[in-house]
Write an enzyme that holds these catalytic residues in place. Structure first.
Site, PDB file in Angstrom:
ATOM      1  N   ALA A 118       0.865  -1.181   0.000  1.00 19.47           N
ATOM      2  CA  ALA A 118       0.000   0.000   0.000  1.00 19.47           C
ATOM      3  C   ALA A 118       0.903   1.233   0.000  1.00 19.47           C
ATOM      4  O   ALA A 118       2.068   1.156   0.405  1.00 19.47           O
ATOM      5  CB  ALA A 118      -0.894  -0.013   1.230  1.00 19.47           C
TER       6      ALA A 118
ATOM      7  N   GLY B   6       0.892  -5.027   1.022  1.00 22.33           N
ATOM      8  CA  GLY B   6      -0.341  -5.149   0.250  1.00 22.33           C
ATOM      9  C   GLY B   6      -0.134  -5.809  -1.100  1.00 22.33           C
ATOM     10  O   GLY B   6      -1.059  -6.425  -1.648  1.00 22.33           O
TER      11      GLY B   6
ATOM     12  N   GLU C 196      -0.190  -9.413  -0.355  1.00 21.38           N
ATOM     13  CA  GLU C 196      -1.578  -9.764  -0.012  1.00 21.38           C
ATOM     14  C   GLU C 196      -2.438  -9.834  -1.275  1.00 21.38           C
ATOM     15  O   GLU C 196      -3.319 -10.694  -1.393  1.00 21.38           O
ATOM     16  CB  GLU C 196      -2.128  -8.741   0.990  1.00 21.38           C
ATOM     17  CG  GLU C 196      -1.405  -8.839   2.334  1.00 21.38           C
ATOM     18  CD  GLU C 196      -1.759  -7.723   3.304  1.00 21.38           C
ATOM     19  OE1 GLU C 196      -1.470  -6.551   2.975  1.00 21.38           O
ATOM     20  OE2 GLU C 196      -2.315  -8.004   4.368  1.00 21.38           O
TER      21      GLU C 196
ATOM     22  N   GLU D 260       5.174  -5.063   7.158  1.00 27.98           N
ATOM     23  CA  GLU D 260       4.448  -3.974   7.820  1.00 27.98           C
ATOM     24  C   GLU D 260       4.978  -3.648   9.213  1.00 27.98           C
ATOM     25  O   GLU D 260       4.994  -2.487   9.625  1.00 27.98           O
ATOM     26  CB  GLU D 260       2.949  -4.305   7.892  1.00 27.98           C
ATOM     27  CG  GLU D 260       2.207  -4.116   6.568  1.00 27.98           C
ATOM     28  CD  GLU D 260       2.166  -5.362   5.706  1.00 27.98           C
ATOM     29  OE1 GLU D 260       3.001  -6.278   5.923  1.00 27.98           O
ATOM     30  OE2 GLU D 260       1.309  -5.439   4.811  1.00 27.98           O
TER      31      GLU D 260
HETATM   32  N1  CO8 Z   1       4.606   3.252  -0.716  1.00 32.61           N
HETATM   33  C1  CO8 Z   1       4.954   4.407  -1.288  1.00 32.61           C
HETATM   34  N2  CO8 Z   1       6.069   4.534  -2.034  1.00 32.61           N
HETATM   35  C2  CO8 Z   1       6.858   3.469  -2.185  1.00 32.61           C
HETATM   36  C3  CO8 Z   1       6.546   2.221  -1.615  1.00 32.61           C
HETATM   37  C4  CO8 Z   1       5.343   2.138  -0.854  1.00 32.61           C
HETATM   38  N3  CO8 Z   1       4.921   0.981  -0.315  1.00 32.61           N
HETATM   39  N4  CO8 Z   1       7.506   1.342  -1.940  1.00 32.61           N
HETATM   40  C5  CO8 Z   1       8.396   2.006  -2.688  1.00 32.61           C
HETATM   41  N5  CO8 Z   1       8.010   3.290  -2.853  1.00 32.61           N
HETATM   42  C6  CO8 Z   1       8.678   4.353  -3.589  1.00 32.61           C
HETATM   43  C7  CO8 Z   1       9.863   4.910  -2.814  1.00 32.61           C
HETATM   44  O1  CO8 Z   1       9.433   5.862  -1.867  1.00 32.61           O
HETATM   45  C8  CO8 Z   1      10.666   5.505  -3.940  1.00 32.61           C
HETATM   46  O2  CO8 Z   1      10.102   6.720  -4.329  1.00 32.61           O
HETATM   47  P1  CO8 Z   1      11.033   8.056  -4.405  1.00 32.61           P
HETATM   48  O3  CO8 Z   1      12.050   7.738  -5.466  1.00 32.61           O
HETATM   49  O4  CO8 Z   1      10.067   9.104  -4.777  1.00 32.61           O
HETATM   50  O5  CO8 Z   1      11.663   8.203  -3.067  1.00 32.61           O
HETATM   51  C9  CO8 Z   1      10.453   4.526  -5.083  1.00 32.61           C
HETATM   52  O6  CO8 Z   1       9.244   3.812  -4.771  1.00 32.61           O
HETATM   53  C10 CO8 Z   1      11.570   3.506  -5.230  1.00 32.61           C
HETATM   54  O7  CO8 Z   1      11.739   2.890  -3.974  1.00 32.61           O
HETATM   55  P2  CO8 Z   1      13.171   2.747  -3.254  1.00 32.61           P
HETATM   56  O8  CO8 Z   1      14.038   3.916  -3.597  1.00 32.61           O
HETATM   57  O9  CO8 Z   1      12.925   2.507  -1.816  1.00 32.61           O
HETATM   58  O10 CO8 Z   1      13.738   1.451  -4.002  1.00 32.61           O
HETATM   59  P3  CO8 Z   1      14.753   0.370  -3.410  1.00 32.61           P
HETATM   60  O11 CO8 Z   1      15.102  -0.491  -4.563  1.00 32.61           O
HETATM   61  O12 CO8 Z   1      15.851   1.025  -2.658  1.00 32.61           O
HETATM   62  O13 CO8 Z   1      13.882  -0.464  -2.336  1.00 32.61           O
HETATM   63  C11 CO8 Z   1      11.916  -1.674  -1.576  1.00 32.61           C
HETATM   64  C12 CO8 Z   1      12.789  -1.225  -2.785  1.00 32.61           C
HETATM   65  C13 CO8 Z   1      12.708  -2.671  -0.735  1.00 32.61           C
HETATM   66  C14 CO8 Z   1      10.673  -2.323  -2.134  1.00 32.61           C
HETATM   67  C15 CO8 Z   1      11.575  -0.430  -0.714  1.00 32.61           C
HETATM   68  O14 CO8 Z   1      11.040   0.563  -1.574  1.00 32.61           O
HETATM   69  C16 CO8 Z   1      10.569  -0.705   0.364  1.00 32.61           C
HETATM   70  O15 CO8 Z   1      10.922  -1.229   1.401  1.00 32.61           O
HETATM   71  N6  CO8 Z   1       9.302  -0.313   0.126  1.00 32.61           N
HETATM   72  C17 CO8 Z   1       8.241  -0.421   1.148  1.00 32.61           C
HETATM   73  C18 CO8 Z   1       7.789  -1.859   1.321  1.00 32.61           C
HETATM   74  C19 CO8 Z   1       6.750  -1.911   2.420  1.00 32.61           C
HETATM   75  O16 CO8 Z   1       6.974  -1.626   3.567  1.00 32.61           O
HETATM   76  N7  CO8 Z   1       5.505  -2.312   2.023  1.00 32.61           N
HETATM   77  C20 CO8 Z   1       4.390  -2.428   2.967  1.00 32.61           C
HETATM   78  C21 CO8 Z   1       3.574  -1.170   2.940  1.00 32.61           C
HETATM   79  S1  CO8 Z   1       2.251  -1.189   4.150  1.00 32.61           S
HETATM   80  C22 CO8 Z   1       1.088  -2.181   3.418  1.00 32.61           C
HETATM   81  O17 CO8 Z   1       1.237  -2.632   2.321  1.00 32.61           O
HETATM   82  C23 CO8 Z   1      -0.181  -2.452   4.225  1.00 32.61           C
HETATM   83  C24 CO8 Z   1      -1.219  -3.176   3.403  1.00 32.61           C
HETATM   84  C25 CO8 Z   1      -2.598  -3.094   4.030  1.00 32.61           C
HETATM   85  C26 CO8 Z   1      -3.209  -1.744   3.781  1.00 32.61           C
HETATM   86  C27 CO8 Z   1      -4.684  -1.734   3.838  1.00 32.61           C
HETATM   87  C28 CO8 Z   1      -5.300  -0.352   3.780  1.00 32.61           C
HETATM   88  C29 CO8 Z   1      -4.754   0.630   2.781  1.00 32.61           C
END
Ligand code: CO8
Length: 294
Positions: free
Chosen positions: A102, A145, A148, A168
């Site tokens: 998400a 998400g 999921e 998460e």
């Molecule tokens: N949300 C928003 N932006 C994201 C997300 C995300 N989940 N994942 C990546 N991005 C963005 C980054 O912010 C970045 O943007 P910017 O260049 O503008 O800063 C761009 O994508 C590229 O990401 P990274 O620079 O971080 O790329 P890396 O190769 O260094 O890392 C990863 C890749 C490992 C995937 C890293 O981006 C990461 O850890 N992302 C988050 C993963 C995460 O925690 N996901 C869980 C989110 S919470 C969730 O999903 C709850 C679900 C239930 C919700 C129900 C109601 C809504």
């Protein structure tokens, strides 16, 4: 009540439920979409034969699922599910990510009350109502998400570089789109707990060994493989395939006894279809069946 009537009334209530869910989501944004005209901002959709292909396309954010994307996804999936010319759906992402979860930036500052009122988790209820089989073709990250979403699909194919995880807890929350429930059912309590409590990501190989994905393909082949399987499924009788899917899904909610009784009702209901007659007659006549979805 006959078995056929039981099945048909189940279908009607599923369709009604799906329509209400999607209406709520589409209504949230006040926008109308058209799968046919590909008017989505964050999806690419196309029809390949009898298969609907839906690709999440928000690569700059690794396909993070913001509200707009989930609304578009709900709309596209519903449209393909309702389309009688579509027999199966493939859901994929882009090269680096199926979806990295998400959208954290969008939800980071929401209050409890806002989060509760939006109830964005209800988006995933859509998958309980979809009748068409959905195959996830996962490339790169399927996190939070995104993981999921993949687990809500009926079949999951992964690319060699795919990574699955529910991270998460690492950002101060817990899975909210069914991850704690579906991962447990897919891989068992010990492995689910390890992944959910630590946020550890697993590779495609582990995911296959653990039963989360059914097959691994090269990154540039996984969508084609999903389309091929979807095409085979779509070439069969739609009502029969849908009954098979309904019977398998029932196992998640029913006791063994009730599940077996439900399966038996659906089995008997297949005899109310022309396709059952055609399929068995074709076998006896040693020819290919001609399905009419009737
Ligand atoms: N949300 C928003 N932006 C994201 C997300 C995300 N989940 N994942 C990546 N991005 C963005 C980054 O912010 C970045 O943007 P910017 O260049 O503008 O800063 C761009 O994508 C590229 O990401 P990274 O620079 O971080 O790329 P890396 O190769 O260094 O890392 C990863 C890749 C490992 C995937 C890293 O981006 C990461 O850890 N992302 C988050 C993963 C995460 O925690 N996901 C869980 C989110 S919470 C969730 O999903 C709850 C679900 C239930 C919700 C129900 C109601 C809504």
């Amino acid at each position: 009540m006959s078995a056929a009537v039981v099945f048909e009334s189940g279908l009607r209530s599923s369709a009604g439920q799906l329509s209400r869910i999607v209406h709520r989501f589409v209504g949230l944004g006040g926008r109308r979409f058209s799968a046919a005209s590909n008017s989505y901002n964050n999806l690419q959709v196309e029809v390949r034969g009898s298969v609907g292909l839906v690709a999440i396309h928000r690569p700059a954010a690794l396909n993070a699922l913001n509200d707009e994307t989930t609304m578009e996804l709900a709309d596209a999936l519903q449209q393909y599910d309702r389309d009688s010319t579509i027999g199966a759906i493939v859901l994929t992402g882009t090269d680096r990510a199926f979806a990295a979860g998400a959208d954290i930036k969008e939800m980071a500052n929401r209050s409890f009350v806002q989060t509760r009122r939006r109830n964005a988790g209800a988006f995933m209820d859509l998958f309980l109502a979809l009748r068409s089989p959905v195959i996830a073709a996962v490339r790169g990250y399927a996190l939070g998400g995104g993981c999921e979403l993949a687990m809500a699909c009926d079949i999951v194919y992964a690319s060699e570089d795919a990574q699955f995880g529910l991270p998460e807890v690492q950002i101060g929350t817990i899975p909210g789109w069914g991850g704690t429930q579906r991962l447990l059912r897919a891989v068992g309590k010990a492995k689910a707990m390890e992944m959910i409590l630590s946020g550890r990501r697993i590779s495609a190989k582990e995911a296959e060994e653990w039963g989360l994905v059914s097959a691994i393909h090269a990154n540039d082949k996984v969508v084609a493989a999903a389309l091929e399987t979807a095409g085979k499924i779509a070439s069969l009788s739609q009502p029969i395939v849908q009954m098979a899917k309904a019977a398998v899904n029932a196992a998640e909610d029913m006791s063994l006894r009730n599940g077996i009784l439900y399966e038996r009702s659906l089995f008997q209901a297949t005899f109310a279809t022309q396709d059952q007659k055609e399929g068995m007659t074709a076998f006896v006549d040693k020819r290919d069946p001609k399905w009419t979805n009737a």
